[in-house]
Scaffold this motif. Sequence first.
Motif, PDB file in Angstrom:
ATOM      1  N   UNK A  25       0.821  -1.205   0.000  1.00  0.00           N
ATOM      2  CA  UNK A  25       0.000   0.000   0.000  1.00  0.00           C
ATOM      3  C   UNK A  25       0.857   1.259   0.000  1.00  0.00           C
ATOM      4  N   UNK A  26       1.993   1.217   0.676  1.00  0.00           N
ATOM      5  CA  UNK A  26       2.864   2.388   0.728  1.00  0.00           C
ATOM      6  C   UNK A  26       3.277   2.798  -0.680  1.00  0.00           C
ATOM      7  N   UNK A  31       2.523   6.390  -5.469  1.00  0.00           N
ATOM      8  CA  UNK A  31       2.308   6.636  -6.895  1.00  0.00           C
ATOM      9  C   UNK A  31       1.031   7.434  -7.135  1.00  0.00           C
ATOM     10  N   UNK A  32      -0.029   7.061  -6.411  1.00  0.00           N
ATOM     11  CA  UNK A  32      -1.329   7.691  -6.624  1.00  0.00           C
ATOM     12  C   UNK A  32      -2.132   7.629  -5.329  1.00  0.00           C
ATOM     13  N   UNK A  33      -2.270   8.751  -4.626  1.00  0.00           N
ATOM     14  CA  UNK A  33      -2.984   8.735  -3.347  1.00  0.00           C
ATOM     15  C   UNK A  33      -4.507   8.734  -3.473  1.00  0.00           C
ATOM     16  N   UNK A  34      -5.020   8.735  -4.698  1.00  0.00           N
ATOM     17  CA  UNK A  34      -6.471   8.743  -4.893  1.00  0.00           C
ATOM     18  C   UNK A  34      -7.019   7.315  -4.876  1.00  0.00           C
ATOM     19  N   UNK A  35      -8.106   7.126  -4.163  1.00  0.00           N
ATOM     20  CA  UNK A  35      -8.796   5.835  -4.121  1.00  0.00           C
ATOM     21  C   UNK A  35     -10.190   6.072  -4.683  1.00  0.00           C
ATOM     22  N   UNK A  36     -10.484   5.418  -5.798  1.00  0.00           N
ATOM     23  CA  UNK A  36     -11.774   5.615  -6.453  1.00  0.00           C
ATOM     24  C   UNK A  36     -12.740   4.454  -6.249  1.00  0.00           C
ATOM     25  N   UNK A  37     -12.239   3.347  -5.675  1.00  0.00           N
ATOM     26  CA  UNK A  37     -13.076   2.174  -5.475  1.00  0.00           C
ATOM     27  C   UNK A  37     -12.367   1.232  -4.506  1.00  0.00           C
ATOM     28  N   UNK A  73      -9.156   9.833   4.313  1.00  0.00           N
ATOM     29  CA  UNK A  73     -10.556  10.164   4.558  1.00  0.00           C
ATOM     30  C   UNK A  73     -11.150  10.664   3.245  1.00  0.00           C
ATOM     31  N   UNK A  74     -12.397  10.314   3.008  1.00  0.00           N
ATOM     32  CA  UNK A  74     -13.069  10.763   1.799  1.00  0.00           C
ATOM     33  C   UNK A  74     -14.561  10.559   1.892  1.00  0.00           C
ATOM     34  N   UNK A  96      -5.535   9.453   0.167  1.00  0.00           N
ATOM     35  CA  UNK A  96      -4.656   8.973   1.229  1.00  0.00           C
ATOM     36  C   UNK A  96      -3.773  10.137   1.665  1.00  0.00           C
ATOM     37  N   UNK A  97      -3.651  10.289   2.959  1.00  0.00           N
ATOM     38  CA  UNK A  97      -2.867  11.380   3.536  1.00  0.00           C
ATOM     39  C   UNK A  97      -1.382  11.160   3.320  1.00  0.00           C
TER      40      UNK A  97
END
Length: 146
Positions: A25-26, A31-37, A73-74, A96-97
């Motif tokens: 996960x790190x 690479x990309x801190x966005x989580x869309x699903x 958080x989102x 992701x922070x």
Amino acid sequence: MTQRRVSLDDLGAWLIKGNAERVDLTARFRRDPQVTSWCVRPGYRARLMGPGQPVVFWASGSRGGCPYGVWGVGRVTAAPVVDADGGWSVPLDLTVLDEPDRVPRRRLRADPRLTGLEVLRQPQAANPSYLTVAQFAALHDHLPTT
């Protein structure tokens, strides 16, 4: 131990988990801190998930690995969907922070308002878990201000 039934009346936020021992996960979030699903278990909790509800990302793993706890958080952006293989996932808008802003498990355990978090009492429970309104408000005291 039976899981407490979640009520929308006392839902502060959903909590989804990712195991940092199974997936890097790190590196993924660097690479990309966005989580869309994210995957969720079919059931009444997933059916309660809906657009606009807050969601917290919890990274789990061994105590010897990366520090785990609240990493992001989102918001939920839509009801969970079923994929071609029959698995469920929930659409998200979650960031992701940065590593220094993540809230480690030990800090949450030290806050008496958060010792009852389901993720601390039942760490092996399936996604989604949840925080009550009071717990989510207490978590905000540990998050960076924006």
